[in-house]
Design an enzyme around this catalytic site. Structure first.
Site, PDB file in Angstrom:
ATOM      1  N   SER A  87       0.864  -1.187   0.000  1.00  0.00           N
ATOM      2  CA  SER A  87       0.000   0.000   0.000  1.00  0.00           C
ATOM      3  C   SER A  87       0.895   1.231   0.000  1.00  0.00           C
ATOM      4  CB  SER A  87      -0.906   0.001   1.225  1.00  0.00           C
ATOM      5  OG  SER A  87      -1.778  -1.095   1.207  1.00  0.00           O
TER       6      SER A  87
ATOM      7  N   LYS B  61      -7.204   1.804  -2.467  1.00  0.00           N
ATOM      8  CA  LYS B  61      -6.740   1.363  -1.141  1.00  0.00           C
ATOM      9  C   LYS B  61      -6.694   2.528  -0.157  1.00  0.00           C
ATOM     10  CE  LYS B  61      -5.155  -0.996   2.263  1.00  0.00           C
ATOM     11  NZ  LYS B  61      -3.926  -1.788   2.270  1.00  0.00           N
TER      12      LYS B  61
ATOM     13  N   LYS C 279       0.792   5.551   8.040  1.00  0.00           N
ATOM     14  CA  LYS C 279       1.393   5.770   6.716  1.00  0.00           C
ATOM     15  C   LYS C 279       0.319   5.940   5.648  1.00  0.00           C
ATOM     16  CE  LYS C 279       2.271   2.298   4.424  1.00  0.00           C
ATOM     17  NZ  LYS C 279       1.599   1.437   3.428  1.00  0.00           N
TER      18      LYS C 279
END
Length: 302
Positions: free
Chosen positions: A94, A169, A237
């Site tokens: 990701s 995502k 993140k």
């Protein structure tokens, strides 16, 4: 059966690799990174990512962040140095959608296809091969990779061109974070009011508030089982990607920002490696109250 290079055998990657092995494929892995004992015995271990690419028809990466993907692909001993025309590179990490587009162009220039295929479902989804897989890239490459995706997941979607999978995502991570925040706030409110948070959770599972987050992460909260299926540092993140993208797009994501601040509180208290359901701890710290503690008579009056 395909010869598949798999780089990144962490909490989720190891399960994904095992499911590919169950499907009858041959796996080649990079011995410079940690390899679980069972996979060391059932895969071909080579010296670096270049050797992985040379020995494989398809290379899959599953590593934590954008710089990690760049290093796996383009370091001196990276995947790109071992590619030949016709091979396929699939990044299931990701990472940044914009950087993904740049990586794809560099791989395409070598005569190879590139798919970004990040996943959702955590450790359980990786173990049970029920991951949601969001894919960006060419139709032909997607069709080539789909039998592999079907060994790792259940909900598999081609979203669009390279970068679209990563964009999807990021959207997923926004929704998950905000749902975790909602469940944590609700259970904190219930517990501080004097109700049993686990009984509240079970009752809500039968109504319109029911969700997978309430089911799985709500139970983690009431049982205080914060061993990571997905670490807070990784969700932070992902939300950074969302907030950075929002700045570039000139839009505001206020609740994403608040969720990120709660994760930051956890990190400041040593919680980077906690499961992301432990966002609850940030709210508990601010409230001076843990939802699992015994009522000492100070709960809010009903």
């Amino acid at each position: 059966m395909a010869k598949i290079g798999f780089i990144g055998l962490g909490i989720m990657g190891a399960h994904m690799a095992r499911n590919l092995l169950k499907g009858g494929h041959t796996l080649i892995v990079n011995g410079k990174y940690p390899v679980p004992d069972d996979l060391r015995d059932t895969t071909t271990v080579v010296e670096d990512s270049t050797a992985v690419a040379r020995a494989s028809d398809i290379v899959i990466s599953m590593v934590p962040d954008t710089p990690d993907v760049e290093n796996v692909l383009f370091a001196d001993d990276g995947v790109a140095a071992g590619l030949a025309p016709g091979k396929l590179v699939i990044d299931m990490s990701s990472i940044s959608p914009l950087d993904t587009q740049a990586f794809a162009k560099r791989i395409n220039a070598l005569g190879c296809d590139y798919l970004d295929a990040p996943v959702s479902g955590g450790e359980l989804g990786a173990r049970d091969a029920t991951l949601t897989i969001m894919v960006g890239g060419p139709d032909t490459a997607f069709e080539r990779a789909k039998p592999l995706f079907e060994l790792m997941g259940k909900n598999i979607s081609l979203i669009g061109d390279n970068g679209a999978g990563q964009t999807c995502k990021v959207a997923n991570q926004i929704i998950v974070a905000l749902n975790i925040e909602a469940v944590a706030e609700a259970l904190l409110f219930a517990a501080r009011s004097g109700a049993d948070p686990e009984r509240v959770r079970r009752a809500l599972m039968g109504g319109f508030a029911s969700s997978r987050i309430l089911e799985v992460h709500g139970e983690r909260m009431t049982k205080r089982t914060f061993k990571p299926g997905f670490r807070i540092e990784l969700h932070r993140k992902d939300l950074n990607l969302a907030l950075d993208g929002a700045r570039k797009l000139g839009i505001s994501l206020p609740h994403t920002a608040s969720a990120q601040q709660l994760f930051s509180v956890c990190a400041a208290h040593g919680g980077n490696a906690w499961d992301h359901s432990a966002m609850l701890r940030a709210l508990e710290i601010m409230a001076g109250f843990e939802i699992a503690q015994v009522d000492d008579g100070t709960a809010l009056a009903a």
